[in-house]
Design a protein around this motif. Structure first.
Motif, PDB file in Angstrom:
ATOM      1  N   SER A  92       0.813  -1.207   0.000  1.00 48.36           N
ATOM      2  CA  SER A  92       0.000   0.000   0.000  1.00 48.36           C
ATOM      3  C   SER A  92       0.850   1.262   0.000  1.00 48.36           C
ATOM      4  O   SER A  92       1.873   1.328   0.698  1.00 48.36           O
ATOM      5  CB  SER A  92      -0.921  -0.003   1.233  1.00 48.36           C
ATOM      6  OG  SER A  92      -1.579   1.234   1.379  1.00 48.36           O
ATOM      7  N   ILE A  94      -0.047   4.003   1.313  1.00 44.52           N
ATOM      8  CA  ILE A  94      -0.227   4.675   2.605  1.00 44.52           C
ATOM      9  C   ILE A  94       0.201   3.797   3.774  1.00 44.52           C
ATOM     10  O   ILE A  94       0.889   4.250   4.690  1.00 44.52           O
ATOM     11  CB  ILE A  94      -1.703   5.092   2.799  1.00 44.52           C
ATOM     12  CG1 ILE A  94      -2.166   5.962   1.640  1.00 44.52           C
ATOM     13  CG2 ILE A  94      -1.877   5.840   4.120  1.00 44.52           C
ATOM     14  CD1 ILE A  94      -3.638   6.279   1.687  1.00 44.52           C
ATOM     15  N   HIS A 184      -3.987   3.789  -5.809  1.00 44.73           N
ATOM     16  CA  HIS A 184      -3.187   5.009  -5.732  1.00 44.73           C
ATOM     17  C   HIS A 184      -4.017   6.223  -5.327  1.00 44.73           C
ATOM     18  O   HIS A 184      -3.454   7.316  -5.217  1.00 44.73           O
ATOM     19  CB  HIS A 184      -2.496   5.263  -7.075  1.00 44.73           C
ATOM     20  CG  HIS A 184      -1.508   4.207  -7.444  1.00 44.73           C
ATOM     21  ND1 HIS A 184      -0.952   4.088  -8.710  1.00 44.73           N
ATOM     22  CD2 HIS A 184      -0.962   3.201  -6.719  1.00 44.73           C
ATOM     23  CE1 HIS A 184      -0.119   3.060  -8.737  1.00 44.73           C
ATOM     24  NE2 HIS A 184      -0.116   2.509  -7.542  1.00 44.73           N
ATOM     25  N   THR A 185      -5.303   6.053  -5.137  1.00 38.33           N
ATOM     26  CA  THR A 185      -6.158   7.149  -4.664  1.00 38.33           C
ATOM     27  C   THR A 185      -6.233   7.063  -3.150  1.00 38.33           C
ATOM     28  O   THR A 185      -6.870   6.162  -2.590  1.00 38.33           O
ATOM     29  CB  THR A 185      -7.571   7.049  -5.270  1.00 38.33           C
ATOM     30  OG1 THR A 185      -7.478   7.017  -6.696  1.00 38.33           O
ATOM     31  CG2 THR A 185      -8.423   8.221  -4.831  1.00 38.33           C
ATOM     32  N   THR A 186      -5.556   7.963  -2.478  1.00 42.16           N
ATOM     33  CA  THR A 186      -5.375   7.851  -1.031  1.00 42.16           C
ATOM     34  C   THR A 186      -6.696   7.867  -0.265  1.00 42.16           C
ATOM     35  O   THR A 186      -6.828   7.179   0.750  1.00 42.16           O
ATOM     36  CB  THR A 186      -4.471   8.974  -0.509  1.00 42.16           C
ATOM     37  OG1 THR A 186      -5.032  10.240  -0.878  1.00 42.16           O
ATOM     38  CG2 THR A 186      -3.078   8.853  -1.096  1.00 42.16           C
ATOM     39  N   SER A 187      -7.667   8.640  -0.739  1.00 44.56           N
ATOM     40  CA  SER A 187      -8.944   8.699  -0.021  1.00 44.56           C
ATOM     41  C   SER A 187      -9.659   7.350  -0.049  1.00 44.56           C
ATOM     42  O   SER A 187     -10.216   6.906   0.957  1.00 44.56           O
ATOM     43  CB  SER A 187      -9.845   9.782  -0.634  1.00 44.56           C
ATOM     44  OG  SER A 187     -10.087   9.517  -2.007  1.00 44.56           O
ATOM     45  N   THR A 190      -7.694   4.851   2.201  1.00 39.71           N
ATOM     46  CA  THR A 190      -7.954   5.163   3.611  1.00 39.71           C
ATOM     47  C   THR A 190      -9.325   4.654   4.044  1.00 39.71           C
ATOM     48  O   THR A 190      -9.494   4.084   5.126  1.00 39.71           O
ATOM     49  CB  THR A 190      -7.848   6.675   3.855  1.00 39.71           C
ATOM     50  OG1 THR A 190      -6.544   7.121   3.489  1.00 39.71           O
ATOM     51  CG2 THR A 190      -8.116   7.006   5.312  1.00 39.71           C
TER      52      THR A 190
END
Length: 482
Positions: A92, A94, A184-187, A190
């Motif tokens: 990941s 993040i 790759h889209t952090t939102s 998360t």
């Protein structure tokens, strides 16, 4: 030079020395920590800009990377994601890595020392750098059989090759989809991370090797029996087997499962006590042997050790210096005794392998992008927890469990199966865990298995290890043997 100029020169020299020392400290001493810091975006971009090597099972990639039109360069993806989630782990942007993705990270990203010549060749030829392929020991048929047989029940299955220590199956349920954390889209990542951590049943936990440890119940009687045999007790020797056993120093009375009687005469052989899983017989045996002897035998089997497979396992635990009633309960796998399914499988594997315990391992080999073998795992002995004579005696006793005891549901036509059931109580208001451990064929062992189904699975309070866990072990053994 006048005094003010001399002082200014000295200050300037000190400042230059301080600057040189600070830059040297940052560039050489602190560099490894700064490079590995998850907040270092440059390192993250650099790692994602290279093609990460695949994780391979049975010749097929179960984790791979493909180029994408984003600043990260490559996207990690997982096939049969939930089936292998606790083997591969996640990768990941993040939340970092877990499982094989973490344990073999430098091989997968191509920075391992063993890949130096491959990197040098890439530099000379101008070829795009690529991480190495990590080939696992998992048997796809065994993994699928364990997954299917466990169904929607919570628990875990571990299967080993007793002669090498190679891990043939590792399943933990509930599972999860590592693709949810690889985006790759952090939102979105998360949000998925939060949902997984709040999900019922802790799907991110690898119950097979490093989740919560469990009371082993009657599968621990293999350890107690081993201690007794090593101490000189014979398989056909009569031992006390009362219907009820008053626990010393207390008013508590221990009975057998379902209030059953183990023997009309009040005694039975050690072999029969294991075959019918007699609680009172093994509790009394524990009192006679003492906690120190049983604890030493547990330690010889690997209790108190963290195994690196290459992920690190949790330690199995036998309580030090328990009092008399606690010793009686510990001898039947209750009180504070705790195990991982991996540890239980290793006990059976050592018995199957004539008393020699092999180091468990999950990585078979590492190959460069040219498919050259960079490293290959050689089986290694972990120890000799029991003598060959004790192993042979335990093998015969475990054969009796499956042939004419509590483990009949593990029988495979035409194959001699050795096993041991377990039903482990956790509290009075929660159904017990169902256990089964086994190996087959008994005369030429190719697989050793440990199965736990939490809180009785679909049978709940009516569950036993023989009814719930043994059929799962049978399915896994059949998948390998066929």
């Amino acid at each position: 030079m006048n005094t003010p100029l001399r002082r200014l020169a000295n200050v300037t020299i000190v400042m230059f020395l301080a600057l040189m020392m600070t830059s040297t400290w940052v560039q050489f001493v602190r560099a490894p920590d700064l490079n590995s810091d998850g907040r270092n975006v440059r390192t993250l971009y650099r790692e994602y800009d290279n093609s990460r090597g695949p994780i391979v099972v049975g010749g097929d990639s179960i984790a791979s990377s493909a180029p994408v039109d984003t600043p990260f360069g490559y996207q990690r993806s997982y096939t049969q994601a939930e089936l292998y989630a606790h083997v591969t782990g996640y990768y990941s942007v993040i939340y970092g890595r877990s499982g094989i993705e973490q344990a073999m990270n430098t091989e997968l990203n191509g920075s391992a020392d063993s890949l130096f010549y491959s990197r040098l060749q890439d530099l000379i030829t101008g070829r795009q750098p690529q991480g190495a392929a990590v080939e696992l020991t998992i048997d796809p048929a065994a993994q699928q059989a364990a997954w299917d047989a466990l169904g929607d029940q919570r628990g875990a299955v571990v299967a080993l090759d007793p002669t090498t220590g190679a891990i043939l199956a590792m399943v933990s349920k509930p599972s999860y989809d590592p693709n949810l954390l690889a985006g790759h889209t952090t939102s979105e990542v998360t949000e998925n991370w939060t949902a997984l951590n709040e999900a019922d049943g802790q799907p991110l936990a690898n119950r097979a090797i490093a989740g919560n440890t469990y009371p082993p119940g009657s599968v621990f009687k293999l350890v107690t029996a081993a201690a007794a045999l090593e101490d000189g007790l014979a398989v056909d020797e009569q031992i006390p087997a009362p219907d009820e056993l008053p626990l010393p120093l207390s008013s508590a009375v221990l009975g057998n499962f379902g209030g059953a009687s183990c023997s009309s005469s009040g005694t039975q052989t050690l072999g029969d006590a294991l075959r019918v899983s007699c609680n009172t017989a093994f509790a009394q045996l524990g009192l006679d042997l003492g906690a120190e002897l049983i604890g030493e035998q547990a330690e010889a089997f690997g209790f108190g050790t963290r195994f690196t497979v290459p992920m690190e396992s949790a330690e199995s635990y036998f309580p030090p210096d328990p009092d008399a009633p606690s010793t009686a309960l510990s001898a039947i796998g209750q009180y504070e005794v705790r195990v991982t399914p991996l540890q239980v499988a290793m006990v059976s594997a050592a018995i199957a392998n004539g008393g020699t315990q092999m180091s468990p391992y999950l990585v078979d080999s590492v190959r460069s992008q040219d498919l050259d073998v960079v490293t290959e795992t050689s089986p290694s002995e972990l120890g000799q927890p029991i003598s060959p004579e004790t192993a042979a005696a335990l093998q015969e006793m475990m054969l009796g469990v499956v042939a004419d005891g509590t483990g009949r549901a593990a029988q495979i036509p035409g194959v001699q199966v050795a096993g041991k059931t377990g039903t482990a109580e956790t509290s009075s208001d929660v159904p017990p865990h169902a256990w089964f451990t086994s190996f087959a064929p008994a005369d030429d062992p190719q697989i050793a298995v440990a199965v736990i189904v939490e809180n009785g699975g679909t049978l709940g309070s009516e569950a036993t290890g023989g009814a719930v866990a043994a059929p799962i072990a049978r399915a896994v053994m059949q998948a390998v043997l066929e």
